[in-house]
Design a protein around this motif. Sequence first.
Motif, PDB file in Angstrom:
ATOM      1  N   GLN A  19       0.872  -1.182   0.000  1.00 24.78           N
ATOM      2  CA  GLN A  19       0.000   0.000   0.000  1.00 24.78           C
ATOM      3  C   GLN A  19       0.905   1.226   0.000  1.00 24.78           C
ATOM      4  O   GLN A  19       1.984   1.218   0.604  1.00 24.78           O
ATOM      5  N   SER A  64      -2.864   6.484   2.217  1.00 27.27           N
ATOM      6  CA  SER A  64      -4.093   6.182   2.945  1.00 27.27           C
ATOM      7  C   SER A  64      -4.865   7.480   3.123  1.00 27.27           C
ATOM      8  O   SER A  64      -4.425   8.395   3.825  1.00 27.27           O
ATOM      9  N   SER A 107     -10.378   7.975  10.337  1.00 24.80           N
ATOM     10  CA  SER A 107      -8.988   7.522  10.245  1.00 24.80           C
ATOM     11  C   SER A 107      -8.550   6.928  11.578  1.00 24.80           C
ATOM     12  O   SER A 107      -9.136   7.211  12.625  1.00 24.80           O
ATOM     13  N   GLU A 138     -10.814   4.044   5.105  1.00 27.50           N
ATOM     14  CA  GLU A 138      -9.792   4.753   4.351  1.00 27.50           C
ATOM     15  C   GLU A 138      -9.630   4.135   2.970  1.00 27.50           C
ATOM     16  O   GLU A 138      -9.804   2.929   2.795  1.00 27.50           O
ATOM     17  N   GLY A 164      -6.920   3.170   0.457  1.00 28.90           N
ATOM     18  CA  GLY A 164      -5.485   2.947   0.363  1.00 28.90           C
ATOM     19  C   GLY A 164      -5.133   2.435  -1.019  1.00 28.90           C
ATOM     20  O   GLY A 164      -5.607   1.363  -1.423  1.00 28.90           O
ATOM     21  N   LYS A 195      -4.118  -5.774   7.037  1.00 25.92           N
ATOM     22  CA  LYS A 195      -5.116  -4.705   6.983  1.00 25.92           C
ATOM     23  C   LYS A 195      -6.327  -5.133   6.154  1.00 25.92           C
ATOM     24  O   LYS A 195      -7.475  -4.891   6.546  1.00 25.92           O
TER      25      LYS A 195
END
Length: 316
Positions: A118, A121, A220, A243, A245, A297
């Motif tokens: 990633q 974000s 966030s 978020e 990303g 994540k």
Amino acid sequence: MKFLTTLMGGAAAMLLPLAATAQDYPAQPITIIVPYSAGGGGDTVARLVSDRLAQELGVQMNVVNRPGAGGEIGIAEMAAADADGYTLGVFGYPDNFVIESTREVAFNSEEDLDFLAQFDSTPMGVFARPGAAFTNLDELRAHADENPGAVIVGDSGSLGLLNALAFGDKLGAMLTPVRYAGGGELMNAIMGGHIDLASTSSMSHDPIVDAGGAPLAFASAERMEMFPDVPTLRELGIDQVMEVGRVMVAPSGLPDDVRARLTEALDAMSTDEDLIARFETAALPYAYLGSDEVNAKVTETNAALAEVIEANSEQF
């Protein structure tokens, strides 16, 4: 025996180019598919990353836009590509999960995509219109209780809708969502006072504030360095993180050494000061996650989003 020796020798010779290809990866240009039109955030990230990755790997990187169906067309093409390391993809997660959870598609991201990294974000936010009757969540909750269903929250995409629905549920307020075809229409609606709230990216902060509106909070994990005065929903008692990303993926099944070469290159360039500066110049909050981190994540976020989607399936 002579025939067998010749046959075995020929088979070994046929295997040599394949072994060399894996060992010498990359030996040809790499294509990066972007499932959006040129000029947007996902496209910008892909081009920033491809320039630096080309230097790291020593080959040309070709960014190809495949827009359509909210990202579905391009993501399906990524998933169906050969798992040889020469076709990669960049898109905004969790676009893929929302798409495959709300319609019939030709891919399953858990099975068909390998998340490599990633790069940024960008959290979703909740913004109040100019002249709104509330300036914080307590005032919003009280206003919504006195006027059930009268508070209109606009969005322009699946993640914006998810953010709005989850926010309303956790706030304990009856909000009325309204969908807009694009971000431009949503911005006109909130800045023109036609809706009470907007569920949109934190990157909408400046134009909304300049028009007299205000951010109530960002969804966030932590306060943004770019907007340190805006609280997170978690700080205000609402456990919600949503978020966008931008991630790089490959088709599942990459050879181990090819995958290792890619992830090592991505990790190596992740601390490049020039790359980070380019993200900042593009107003993209740089937040690099390596392979293990981004996969953790994705697993956690998919589970949280699945609950919201299931509870609000009629909205999709």
